[in-house]
Design an enzyme around this catalytic site. Structure first.
Site, PDB file in Angstrom:
ATOM      1  N   ASN A 162       0.974  -1.169  -0.016  1.00 40.22           N
ATOM      2  CA  ASN A 162      -0.118   0.012   0.104  1.00 40.22           C
ATOM      3  C   ASN A 162       0.933   1.226  -0.110  1.00 40.22           C
ATOM      4  OD1 ASN A 162      -1.348   2.067   1.046  1.00 40.22           O
ATOM      5  ND2 ASN A 162      -3.014   1.003   1.819  1.00 40.22           N
ATOM      6  N   ASP A 164      -0.131   4.352   0.079  1.00 36.45           N
ATOM      7  CA  ASP A 164      -0.807   5.682   0.429  1.00 36.45           C
ATOM      8  C   ASP A 164       0.231   6.646   1.254  1.00 36.45           C
ATOM      9  OD1 ASP A 164      -3.127   4.397  -0.468  1.00 36.45           O
ATOM     10  OD2 ASP A 164      -3.955   4.189   1.290  1.00 36.45           O
ATOM     11  N   HIS A 165       0.901   5.978   1.779  1.00 36.69           N
ATOM     12  CA  HIS A 165       1.570   7.047   2.714  1.00 36.69           C
ATOM     13  C   HIS A 165       2.754   7.604   2.045  1.00 36.69           C
ATOM     14  CE1 HIS A 165      -0.473   6.156   6.263  1.00 36.69           C
ATOM     15  NE2 HIS A 165      -0.293   4.728   6.032  1.00 36.69           N
ATOM     16  N   ARG A 173       3.001  18.886   1.774  1.00 35.02           N
ATOM     17  CA  ARG A 173       3.602  20.159   1.075  1.00 35.02           C
ATOM     18  C   ARG A 173       2.780  20.549  -0.164  1.00 35.02           C
ATOM     19  NH1 ARG A 173       8.498  22.240   2.435  1.00 35.02           N
ATOM     20  NH2 ARG A 173       8.449  22.210   4.619  1.00 35.02           N
ATOM     21  N   HIS A 198      -5.747   3.449  -1.311  1.00 39.19           N
ATOM     22  CA  HIS A 198      -6.968   3.591  -0.958  1.00 39.19           C
ATOM     23  C   HIS A 198      -7.369   5.276  -1.443  1.00 39.19           C
ATOM     24  CE1 HIS A 198      -9.806   3.959   2.726  1.00 39.19           C
ATOM     25  NE2 HIS A 198     -10.589   4.319   1.753  1.00 39.19           N
ATOM     26  N   ARG A 200      -9.770   7.923  -1.138  1.00 41.17           N
ATOM     27  CA  ARG A 200     -10.658   8.125  -0.104  1.00 41.17           C
ATOM     28  C   ARG A 200     -11.499   9.414  -0.875  1.00 41.17           C
ATOM     29  NH1 ARG A 200     -10.636   7.399   5.444  1.00 41.17           N
ATOM     30  NH2 ARG A 200      -9.129   5.903   6.161  1.00 41.17           N
ATOM     31  N   ARG A 204      -7.504  12.664   0.829  1.00 40.88           N
ATOM     32  CA  ARG A 204      -6.438  13.328   1.704  1.00 40.88           C
ATOM     33  C   ARG A 204      -4.856  12.789   1.379  1.00 40.88           C
ATOM     34  NH1 ARG A 204      -7.247   9.970   7.174  1.00 40.88           N
ATOM     35  NH2 ARG A 204      -9.601  10.655   6.863  1.00 40.88           N
ATOM     36  N   HIS A 205      -4.725  11.693   0.718  1.00 35.57           N
ATOM     37  CA  HIS A 205      -3.503  11.184   0.123  1.00 35.57           C
ATOM     38  C   HIS A 205      -3.632  10.910  -1.261  1.00 35.57           C
ATOM     39  CE1 HIS A 205      -5.264   7.275   1.467  1.00 35.57           C
ATOM     40  NE2 HIS A 205      -4.830   7.645   2.669  1.00 35.57           N
ATOM     41  N   GLU A 225      -8.641   0.096  -2.882  1.00 28.57           N
ATOM     42  CA  GLU A 225      -9.212   0.116  -1.476  1.00 28.57           C
ATOM     43  C   GLU A 225     -10.391   1.316  -1.893  1.00 28.57           C
ATOM     44  OE1 GLU A 225      -7.679   0.496   2.288  1.00 28.57           O
ATOM     45  OE2 GLU A 225      -6.013  -0.997   1.605  1.00 28.57           O
ATOM     46  N   THR A 255      -6.796   6.428  10.143  1.00 22.60           N
ATOM     47  CA  THR A 255      -6.875   5.195   9.095  1.00 22.60           C
ATOM     48  C   THR A 255      -7.796   4.220   9.306  1.00 22.60           C
ATOM     49  OG1 THR A 255      -5.588   3.316   8.418  1.00 22.60           O
ATOM     50  CG2 THR A 255      -5.394   3.754  10.775  1.00 22.60           C
ATOM     51  N   THR A 256      -8.111   3.389   8.392  1.00 16.23           N
ATOM     52  CA  THR A 256      -9.375   2.550   8.448  1.00 16.23           C
ATOM     53  C   THR A 256      -9.236   1.710  10.025  1.00 16.23           C
ATOM     54  OG1 THR A 256      -8.884   1.989   6.081  1.00 16.23           O
ATOM     55  CG2 THR A 256     -10.440   0.606   7.139  1.00 16.23           C
ATOM     56  N   GLU A 306     -10.574  -9.972   3.340  1.00 11.44           N
ATOM     57  CA  GLU A 306      -9.069  -9.415   3.740  1.00 11.44           C
ATOM     58  C   GLU A 306      -9.321  -9.252   5.222  1.00 11.44           C
ATOM     59  OE1 GLU A 306      -7.300  -5.889   2.204  1.00 11.44           O
ATOM     60  OE2 GLU A 306      -5.997  -5.659   4.242  1.00 11.44           O
ATOM     61  N   HIS A 346      -3.261  -4.817   7.943  1.00 11.30           N
ATOM     62  CA  HIS A 346      -3.418  -3.702   8.696  1.00 11.30           C
ATOM     63  C   HIS A 346      -2.736  -3.762  10.078  1.00 11.30           C
ATOM     64  CE1 HIS A 346      -5.131  -0.106  10.222  1.00 11.30           C
ATOM     65  NE2 HIS A 346      -5.641   0.197   9.286  1.00 11.30           N
ATOM     66  N   GLY A 347      -1.406  -2.980   9.910  1.00  9.93           N
ATOM     67  CA  GLY A 347      -0.696  -2.913  11.206  1.00  9.93           C
ATOM     68  C   GLY A 347       0.407  -3.886  11.161  1.00  9.93           C
ATOM     69  N   GLY A 368       1.550  -1.483   4.221  1.00  4.93           N
ATOM     70  CA  GLY A 368       1.800  -0.159   3.834  1.00  4.93           C
ATOM     71  C   GLY A 368       2.561   0.514   4.894  1.00  4.93           C
ATOM     72  N   HIS A 369       2.076   0.865   5.772  1.00  6.74           N
ATOM     73  CA  HIS A 369       2.994   1.990   6.817  1.00  6.74           C
ATOM     74  C   HIS A 369       4.228   1.338   7.260  1.00  6.74           C
ATOM     75  CE1 HIS A 369       3.637   4.167  10.657  1.00  6.74           C
ATOM     76  NE2 HIS A 369       3.102   4.983   9.968  1.00  6.74           N
TER      77      HIS A 369
HETATM   78  N1  PXP Z   1      -5.529  -3.223   4.331  1.00 10.04           N
HETATM   79  C1  PXP Z   1      -6.670  -2.353   4.649  1.00 10.04           C
HETATM   80  C2  PXP Z   1      -7.956  -2.732   4.141  1.00 10.04           C
HETATM   81  C3  PXP Z   1      -6.200  -0.915   4.968  1.00 10.04           C
HETATM   82  O1  PXP Z   1      -7.021  -0.233   4.871  1.00 10.04           O
HETATM   83  C4  PXP Z   1      -4.783  -0.663   5.249  1.00 10.04           C
HETATM   84  C5  PXP Z   1      -4.243   0.633   5.623  1.00 10.04           C
HETATM   85  O2  PXP Z   1      -4.581   1.605   4.581  1.00 10.04           O
HETATM   86  C6  PXP Z   1      -4.011  -1.801   5.153  1.00 10.04           C
HETATM   87  C7  PXP Z   1      -4.154  -2.792   4.804  1.00 10.04           C
HETATM   88  C8  PXP Z   1      -2.512  -1.571   5.205  1.00 10.04           C
HETATM   89  O3  PXP Z   1      -2.176  -1.236   6.810  1.00 10.04           O
HETATM   90  P1  PXP Z   1      -0.861  -0.762   7.385  1.00 10.04           P
HETATM   91  O4  PXP Z   1      -0.679   0.517   6.409  1.00 10.04           O
HETATM   92  O5  PXP Z   1      -0.867  -0.652   8.618  1.00 10.04           O
HETATM   93  O6  PXP Z   1       0.251  -1.533   6.845  1.00 10.04           O
END
Ligand code: PXP
Length: 396
Positions: A162, A164-165, A173, A198, A200, A204-205, A225, A255-256, A306, A346-347, A368-369
């Site tokens: 992911n 997004d970040h 900026r 994602h 949104r 936002r991103h 997403e 975040t979600t 998921e 996620h996480g 992602g993160h």
């Molecule tokens: N899966 C979904 C559905 C999410 O919303 C996210 C966060 O955008 C992720 C996975 C990835 O999560 P993370 O950024 O914590 O790795």
């Protein structure tokens, strides 16, 4: 207990899902109508199986599986056995692992096959007796494999990243860098199997431009997403991503935050799934590891779920984490059982991904993160490769 499992291989024992192996062998005994018998399953290394092979079969080499029927040589009929004991199956985890690579199977898949093969030998089948016996035994193996509904076929779960970040930094900026489209290309070059963004409602991103460019440039798979709102649904239908993942979306969240409640809005989510399916876009739904939600996802025609791993990742103690892990493992099994494919995310980070990646029921991890955070210091190529290494090593 009908299945007595011993793992004489310390390095591997923490990577073996005991509950699943015992459950699966018990199911096989029931299917073969010998549920009242006990079988002993020993998982060992090459050295030990070689020694057994030398002693009992005069073959001085390691092999994948050996079966020792109880009371062999006395009377071959089960009914005559003094105790309800089928015998021992010995499997070399070293050979199983090598063969899983050779045959491009998951380690779990190979292990399941070896258990089936060993069990059939205990029941008197013998592929070495004649060509006809070989055919009979192979047919039985296929039947039992189908009965077990073997899960993912690939040796390890796919890693979808992911990005997004990367866009979050850019939007801080309001300039043109860093570009998530460039990041996606670098992730692919490092070995990622897919890119997730994602889009949104509040943009936002990730921006529309990013997704449109990604659609044209990425070589793997684009997973969009999205919340189930009208504007984004139309966007997805026009874009034709390789799949969409439906997520809950609140404007105020960082975040979600949780899985989608399909049960509470079955009609709305069901209509979105239908629209996507009629445009040949497979749908995944992001849900908590909850059986009711899984069945609802199956009912409305999702292809994937998921599983939200957030609670597992955020657990404050080992006990709580283990509880969440068991929930995820059971949920993924149930989803597979009813024909859904399973992603998770996620996480997930460099510390907590391995046990999730070790589940043979999971097709893809969405991360992602953690990867983008590490990339700030190491560069994105290394950050992706290090995560892939963790996933690969989790396959025993
Ligand atoms: N899966 C979904 C559905 C999410 O919303 C996210 C966060 O955008 C992720 C996975 C990835 O999560 P993370 O950024 O914590 O790795």
């Amino acid at each position: 207990m009908p299945v007595d499992l011993s793992i004489n291989y310390p390095a591997a024992s923490r990577l073996i899902n005991r509950r699943q192996l015992i459950g699966l062998t018990g199911e096989l005994l029931r299917k073969c109508r010998v549920a009242e018998y006990t079988v002993s399953l020993h998982l060992v290394n090459d050295e030990e199986i070689r020694s057994l092979n030398r002693t009992y079969r005069q073959k001085d080499s390691a092999t994948n599986v050996l079966s020792f029927p109880f009371g062999e040589g006395a009377d071959s009929s089960l009914a005559s056995l003094p105790v309800k004991e089928l015998g021992d199956i010995v499997i070399s985890l070293d050979t199983a692992r090598r063969e899983s690579v050779e045959y491009c199977q998951t380690f779990q898949h190979r292990l399941n096959w070896l258990i089936i093969h060993g069990l059939l030998h205990l029941l008197g089948y013998d592929h070495e007796r004649s060509r006809k016996d070989e055919k009979i035994m192979q047919a039985m193996e296929l039947d039992l494999l189908a009965f077990l509904k073997i899960y993912r076929r690939t040796p390890m779960p796919h890693l979808a990243i992911n990005v997004d970040h990367v866009a979050t930094i850019r939007q801080a900026r309001g300039t043109i860098e860093p570009d998530p489209v460039t990041a996606a290309a670098l992730c692919e070059l490092a070995g990622a199997s897919g890119i997730v963004v994602h889009l949104r409602e509040d943009r936002r991103h990730i921006q529309d431009r990013d997704v449109l460019l990604l659609r044209q440039t990425i070589k793997t798979r684009l997973n969009l997403e999205m919340g189930a709102n009208r504007e984004i649904i139309q966007f997805a239908l026009d874009l034709q991503p390789d799949m969409v993942t439906l997520v809950p979306e609140k404007r105020e969240e960082l975040t979600t935050e949780g899985g989608l409640d399909i049960v509470g809005q079955k009609k709305k989510i069901g209509q979105t799934v239908k629209k996507m399916r009629s445009a040949s876009i497979p749908v995944s739904i992001f849900i908590d590891p909850d059986f009711e939600q899984i069945h609802a996802a199956g009912d409305i025609g999702a292809t994937f779920i998921e599983i939200h791993t957030g609670k597992y990742c955020d657990a404050a103690s080992d006990t709580a984490r283990n509880q969440e892990y068991q929930l995820i493992a059971a949920a993924a099994e149930e989803a597979n059982r009813i024909g859904l494919r399973v992603n998770a995310g996620h996480g997930l980070n460099y510390q907590n991904t391995a046990p999730i990646a070790a589940l043979a029921t999971i097709d893809e991890l969405s991360i992602g993160h953690a990867i983008i955070s590490r990339a700030v210091f190491t560069g994105i190529d290394q950050a992706v490769r290090e995560m892939l290494e963790i996933i690969r090593n989790a396959q025993f």
